[in-house]
Design an enzyme around this catalytic site. Structure first.
Site, PDB file in Angstrom:
ATOM      1  N   PRO A 108     -48.018 -26.255 -16.329  1.00  0.00           N
ATOM      2  CA  PRO A 108     -47.477 -26.903 -17.521  1.00  0.00           C
ATOM      3  C   PRO A 108     -46.304 -27.826 -17.246  1.00  0.00           C
ATOM      4  O   PRO A 108     -45.435 -27.514 -16.431  1.00  0.00           O
ATOM      5  CB  PRO A 108     -47.013 -25.731 -18.388  1.00  0.00           C
ATOM      6  CG  PRO A 108     -47.804 -24.569 -17.923  1.00  0.00           C
ATOM      7  CD  PRO A 108     -48.101 -24.811 -16.475  1.00  0.00           C
ATOM      8  N   ASN A 109     -46.310 -28.940 -17.941  1.00  0.00           N
ATOM      9  CA  ASN A 109     -45.221 -29.930 -17.974  1.00  0.00           C
ATOM     10  C   ASN A 109     -45.126 -30.786 -16.712  1.00  0.00           C
ATOM     11  O   ASN A 109     -44.348 -31.737 -16.694  1.00  0.00           O
ATOM     12  CB  ASN A 109     -43.863 -29.253 -18.255  1.00  0.00           C
ATOM     13  CG  ASN A 109     -43.868 -28.486 -19.557  1.00  0.00           C
ATOM     14  OD1 ASN A 109     -44.209 -29.060 -20.590  1.00  0.00           O
ATOM     15  ND2 ASN A 109     -43.547 -27.206 -19.531  1.00  0.00           N
TER      16      ASN A 109
ATOM     17  N   ARG B 270     -39.435 -36.367 -16.677  1.00  0.00           N
ATOM     18  CA  ARG B 270     -38.906 -35.069 -17.082  1.00  0.00           C
ATOM     19  C   ARG B 270     -37.736 -34.658 -16.185  1.00  0.00           C
ATOM     20  O   ARG B 270     -37.928 -34.513 -14.975  1.00  0.00           O
ATOM     21  CB  ARG B 270     -40.035 -34.052 -16.935  1.00  0.00           C
ATOM     22  CG  ARG B 270     -39.647 -32.626 -17.154  1.00  0.00           C
ATOM     23  CD  ARG B 270     -40.758 -31.697 -16.655  1.00  0.00           C
ATOM     24  NE  ARG B 270     -40.384 -30.331 -16.903  1.00  0.00           N
ATOM     25  CZ  ARG B 270     -40.785 -29.291 -16.206  1.00  0.00           C
ATOM     26  NH1 ARG B 270     -41.617 -29.482 -15.190  1.00  0.00           N
ATOM     27  NH2 ARG B 270     -40.386 -28.089 -16.503  1.00  0.00           N
TER      28      ARG B 270
ATOM     29  N   TYR C 215     -36.055 -32.756 -10.948  1.00  0.00           N
ATOM     30  CA  TYR C 215     -37.399 -32.868 -10.384  1.00  0.00           C
ATOM     31  C   TYR C 215     -37.674 -34.198  -9.672  1.00  0.00           C
ATOM     32  O   TYR C 215     -38.740 -34.366  -9.093  1.00  0.00           O
ATOM     33  CB  TYR C 215     -38.443 -32.645 -11.490  1.00  0.00           C
ATOM     34  CG  TYR C 215     -38.354 -31.267 -12.099  1.00  0.00           C
ATOM     35  CD1 TYR C 215     -38.559 -30.126 -11.321  1.00  0.00           C
ATOM     36  CD2 TYR C 215     -38.037 -31.089 -13.449  1.00  0.00           C
ATOM     37  CE1 TYR C 215     -38.457 -28.857 -11.864  1.00  0.00           C
ATOM     38  CE2 TYR C 215     -37.943 -29.823 -14.007  1.00  0.00           C
ATOM     39  CZ  TYR C 215     -38.152 -28.714 -13.205  1.00  0.00           C
ATOM     40  OH  TYR C 215     -38.047 -27.456 -13.752  1.00  0.00           O
TER      41      TYR C 215
ATOM     42  N   ASN D  84     -48.418 -25.224  -7.818  1.00  0.00           N
ATOM     43  CA  ASN D  84     -47.117 -25.256  -8.486  1.00  0.00           C
ATOM     44  C   ASN D  84     -47.389 -24.830  -9.922  1.00  0.00           C
ATOM     45  O   ASN D  84     -47.844 -25.641 -10.738  1.00  0.00           O
ATOM     46  CB  ASN D  84     -46.501 -26.657  -8.441  1.00  0.00           C
ATOM     47  CG  ASN D  84     -45.117 -26.656  -9.092  1.00  0.00           C
ATOM     48  OD1 ASN D  84     -44.762 -25.725  -9.813  1.00  0.00           O
ATOM     49  ND2 ASN D  84     -44.334 -27.690  -8.839  1.00  0.00           N
TER      50      ASN D  84
ATOM     51  N   ALA E 186     -43.585 -23.219 -15.199  1.00  0.00           N
ATOM     52  CA  ALA E 186     -42.942 -22.027 -15.768  1.00  0.00           C
ATOM     53  C   ALA E 186     -43.849 -20.796 -15.758  1.00  0.00           C
ATOM     54  O   ALA E 186     -43.359 -19.656 -15.845  1.00  0.00           O
ATOM     55  CB  ALA E 186     -42.462 -22.320 -17.191  1.00  0.00           C
TER      56      ALA E 186
ATOM     57  N   GLU F 148     -47.495 -21.195  -2.635  1.00  0.00           N
ATOM     58  CA  GLU F 148     -46.737 -21.408  -3.870  1.00  0.00           C
ATOM     59  C   GLU F 148     -45.753 -22.545  -3.602  1.00  0.00           C
ATOM     60  O   GLU F 148     -45.014 -22.509  -2.614  1.00  0.00           O
ATOM     61  CB  GLU F 148     -45.979 -20.129  -4.228  1.00  0.00           C
ATOM     62  CG  GLU F 148     -45.090 -20.278  -5.446  1.00  0.00           C
ATOM     63  CD  GLU F 148     -44.175 -19.064  -5.649  1.00  0.00           C
ATOM     64  OE1 GLU F 148     -44.147 -18.160  -4.773  1.00  0.00           O
ATOM     65  OE2 GLU F 148     -43.490 -19.039  -6.682  1.00  0.00           O
TER      66      GLU F 148
ATOM     67  N   HIS G 184     -42.857 -25.382  -5.215  1.00  0.00           N
ATOM     68  CA  HIS G 184     -41.954 -25.840  -6.284  1.00  0.00           C
ATOM     69  C   HIS G 184     -41.144 -27.023  -5.786  1.00  0.00           C
ATOM     70  O   HIS G 184     -40.697 -27.033  -4.627  1.00  0.00           O
ATOM     71  CB  HIS G 184     -40.983 -24.724  -6.698  1.00  0.00           C
ATOM     72  CG  HIS G 184     -41.669 -23.498  -7.161  1.00  0.00           C
ATOM     73  ND1 HIS G 184     -42.244 -23.404  -8.417  1.00  0.00           N
ATOM     74  CD2 HIS G 184     -41.907 -22.320  -6.539  1.00  0.00           C
ATOM     75  CE1 HIS G 184     -42.808 -22.208  -8.531  1.00  0.00           C
ATOM     76  NE2 HIS G 184     -42.619 -21.533  -7.410  1.00  0.00           N
TER      77      HIS G 184
ATOM     78  N   ARG H 166     -31.561 -21.287  -9.727  1.00  0.00           N
ATOM     79  CA  ARG H 166     -31.400 -21.809 -11.086  1.00  0.00           C
ATOM     80  C   ARG H 166     -31.152 -20.664 -12.071  1.00  0.00           C
ATOM     81  O   ARG H 166     -30.584 -19.659 -11.693  1.00  0.00           O
ATOM     82  CB  ARG H 166     -32.623 -22.677 -11.432  1.00  0.00           C
ATOM     83  CG  ARG H 166     -32.754 -23.885 -10.489  1.00  0.00           C
ATOM     84  CD  ARG H 166     -33.972 -24.727 -10.789  1.00  0.00           C
ATOM     85  NE  ARG H 166     -33.938 -25.261 -12.145  1.00  0.00           N
ATOM     86  CZ  ARG H 166     -34.982 -25.810 -12.756  1.00  0.00           C
ATOM     87  NH1 ARG H 166     -36.155 -25.901 -12.111  1.00  0.00           N
ATOM     88  NH2 ARG H 166     -34.875 -26.262 -13.996  1.00  0.00           N
TER      89      ARG H 166
HETATM   90  C1  DQA Z   1     -41.013 -25.738 -11.023  1.00  0.00           C
HETATM   91  C2  DQA Z   1     -39.933 -24.698 -11.281  1.00  0.00           C
HETATM   92  C3  DQA Z   1     -40.231 -23.903 -12.553  1.00  0.00           C
HETATM   93  O1  DQA Z   1     -39.202 -22.967 -12.801  1.00  0.00           O
HETATM   94  C4  DQA Z   1     -40.310 -24.854 -13.741  1.00  0.00           C
HETATM   95  O2  DQA Z   1     -40.640 -24.136 -14.921  1.00  0.00           O
HETATM   96  C5  DQA Z   1     -41.230 -25.981 -13.525  1.00  0.00           C
HETATM   97  C6  DQA Z   1     -41.231 -26.642 -12.219  1.00  0.00           C
HETATM   98  C7  DQA Z   1     -40.659 -26.646  -9.810  1.00  0.00           C
HETATM   99  O3  DQA Z   1     -41.553 -27.311  -9.319  1.00  0.00           O
HETATM  100  O4  DQA Z   1     -39.504 -26.701  -9.406  1.00  0.00           O
HETATM  101  O5  DQA Z   1     -41.925 -26.422 -14.430  1.00  0.00           O
HETATM  102  O6  DQA Z   1     -42.224 -25.059 -10.716  1.00  0.00           O
END
Ligand code: DQA
Length: 150
Positions: A15-16, A23, A28, A79, A82, A103, A105, A112
């Site tokens: 998501p997102n 964003r 990011y 990735n 959240a 995994e 990120h 954080r």
């Molecule tokens: C994320 C870290 C997550 O906590 C966050 O909700 C994201 C992006 C990252 O790539 O740093 O959406 O996965």
């Protein structure tokens, strides 16, 4: 390990992540998701692999993609956004995948807010790459290749 040139790595974006570039760029970065997918795709080509990418804002879509990767893809780089922090259904789906799981990120969630410190994906990941921004995409693919070579 000898691999067929059609070895597929499934790259999943949660998501997102479709909003990357716009964003929270301070956290990011300014690169778009398409930029990161291109980085992963280029890195994969150097190892004789291809990348299949799916971004979804819906947990079930990601689970369906993980199921469909069984027997079809050599590895998964994910990735989960959240969903990382609470989606035990993604944990369980990844546990049923036979190949390496990375995994990934952009930021380092463990530095954080406290609610980001738990990753429910980490227990089923062979490696976690975090806090390296877009470079993480290249590293994730290189890690897949190294794991498959062992
Ligand atoms: C994320 C870290 C997550 O906590 C966050 O909700 C994201 C992006 C990252 O790539 O740093 O959406 O996965």
């Amino acid at each position: 390990m000898e691999r067929d040139v059609t070895s597929i790595v499934l790259l999943l974006s949660g998501p997102n992540l479709n909003l990357l570039g716009e964003r929270e760029p301070v956290i990011y970065g300014t690169a778009t998701l398409a930029d990161h997918v291109a980085t992963a795709t280029e890195a994969a080509a150097t190892h004789g692999m291809v990348v299949d990418h799916l971004q979804s804002n819906h947990e079930g879509d990601l689970i369906d993609a993980i199921h469909a990767a069984r027997g079809r893809c050599v590895a998964i780089v994910i990735n989960p956004g959240a969903l990382t922090h609470y989606a035990w259904s993604i944990h369980d789906a990844l546990a049923a995948f036979e190949g390496p799981v990375i995994e990934l990120h952009l930021s380092d969630p463990k530095t954080r807010e406290p609610w980001r410190h738990l990753s429910v994906v980490e227990p089923v990941a062979d490696q976690t790459i975090a806090g390296l921004g877009g470079d993480g995409y290249r590293l994730a693919i290189d890690t897949v290749a190294a794991l498959l070579a062992h």
